[in-house]
Design an enzyme around this catalytic site. Structure first.
Site, PDB file in Angstrom:
ATOM      1  N   SER A 235       0.832  -1.200   0.000  1.00 40.95           N
ATOM      2  CA  SER A 235       0.000   0.000   0.000  1.00 40.95           C
ATOM      3  C   SER A 235       0.873   1.259   0.000  1.00 40.95           C
ATOM      4  CB  SER A 235      -0.954  -0.042   1.196  1.00 40.95           C
ATOM      5  OG  SER A 235      -2.014   0.870   1.028  1.00 40.95           O
TER       6      SER A 235
ATOM      7  N   ASP B  80      -5.617  -3.660  -2.304  1.00 42.68           N
ATOM      8  CA  ASP B  80      -4.575  -3.274  -1.354  1.00 42.68           C
ATOM      9  C   ASP B  80      -3.790  -4.463  -0.793  1.00 42.68           C
ATOM     10  OD1 ASP B  80      -3.287  -2.282   1.117  1.00 42.68           O
ATOM     11  OD2 ASP B  80      -4.473  -0.485   0.763  1.00 42.68           O
TER      12      ASP B  80
END
Length: 304
Positions: free
Chosen positions: A38, A152
């Site tokens: 991320s 993510d």
């Protein structure tokens, strides 16, 4: 020393990664590999491409208004926001480069929702790897790549320590963004009664547990309008965005704790969750400096 750097997920708290990197460099250490999930993949990608100063400079000039102007709402899609403006800004800063051409070995981690597995990017366009890794579920739209529905990386591996195991480095340094707040006790289970009356008497609590285990629950079977609501009012400013982010924070923190218990870093810098919310991207200066301070304190403690 030769450092293998692992940067965790956690939204705007990831600015702290910049501070930690600057402290490492100021002490004369060489970062020979970087991996991230991320926001960690984003900052790590800028570092590997030699564009960290440019990224930090852009972040320092972002106002809160600028941040929200970059997030274009996505209607009738699998996410509230399309981060295309964010990616256009990153393209101007980092450029269109390939991972295998970077001067520093780099790994980004994303999550394939279809196979329920993590995906490691060791090659291909750097911006594509970053785009996949930063796609916070329900917030940013996911991407499809080679038949994989990618979102993510923090969803399954918030601090991807495994990526550093095969690298030739002297020390592994990890920066996680789900550290406990100062003064917080151990993260054990909390036992809470669903009743408002006093249940401190152990015998009372035992009888309630026995009643709760029976096929029928008399206390609920007679529930009616006259019964008191056992719950407190929700905070008035709590919205669906808060619920998504808070839920993801709890999930990622617990996953991270389990995974680093198996593969612990040599040096672990923990950035408290309370430092910033996921979308505090307009507060870069404070977060970067705090990251550097936390890193310096940990490096001093371990003699790095």
């Amino acid at each position: 020393m030769r450092i293998s750097l692992v940067l965790g997920s956690g939204g705007a708290r990831g600015y702290a990664h910049v501070g930690a990197i600057r402290e490492l460099e100021a002490r004369g250490h060489e970062i020979v590999a970087v991996a991230g999930a991320s926001i960690g993949a984003l900052v790590g990608g800028a570092l590997a491409a030699g564009k960290l100063d440019e990224l930090a400079d852009a972040a320092l000039h972002l106002s809160r208004t600028d941040v929200w102007m970059m997030f274009r709402p996505s209607l009738n899609q699998a996410g509230l926001i399309k981060p295309d403006r964010v990616m256009n800004a990153l393209r101007r800063i980092i450029g269109d480069v390939r991972i295998e051409d970077l001067p520093v070995p780099y790994t980004a981690v994303a999550t394939d929702l279809l196979s329920r597995r993590e995906v490691w990017f060791h090659e291909g366009p750097l911006l594509a790897a970053i785009r996949a890794s930063i796609s916070i579920p329900s917030v940013f739209t996911p991407v499809m790549l080679q038949g994989r529905l990618l979102t993510d990386g923090g969803l399954v591996n918030p601090l991807p320590m495994e990526t550093s195991l095969r690298l030739d480095a002297d020390v592994t340094v990890a920066v996680s963004l789900f550290g406990p707040d100062p003064g917080l006790g151990a993260a054990g289970a909390i036992e809470v009664s669903s009743d408002k009356h006093d249940t401190t008497n152990p015998l009372t609590r035992l009888s309630e547990r026995i009643a709760g285990a029976l096929p029928t629950i008399p206390a609920l079977s007679h529930a009616g309008p006259e019964q008191d609501d056992p719950f407190d009012p929700l905070p008035p400013d709590l919205d669906i965005g808060d619920m998504v982010v808070m839920s993801l924070n709890v999930m990622q923190a617990r996953i991270q704790a389990s995974r680093i218990a198996v593969n612990p870093p040599d040096v672990h810098i923990e950035v408290p969750v309370s430092l910033a919310s996921t979308f505090d991207f307009g507060d870069a200066e404070r977060i970067i400096e705090t990251g550097r301070e936390l890193a310096a304190a940990e490096f001093d403690r371990v003699g790095l």
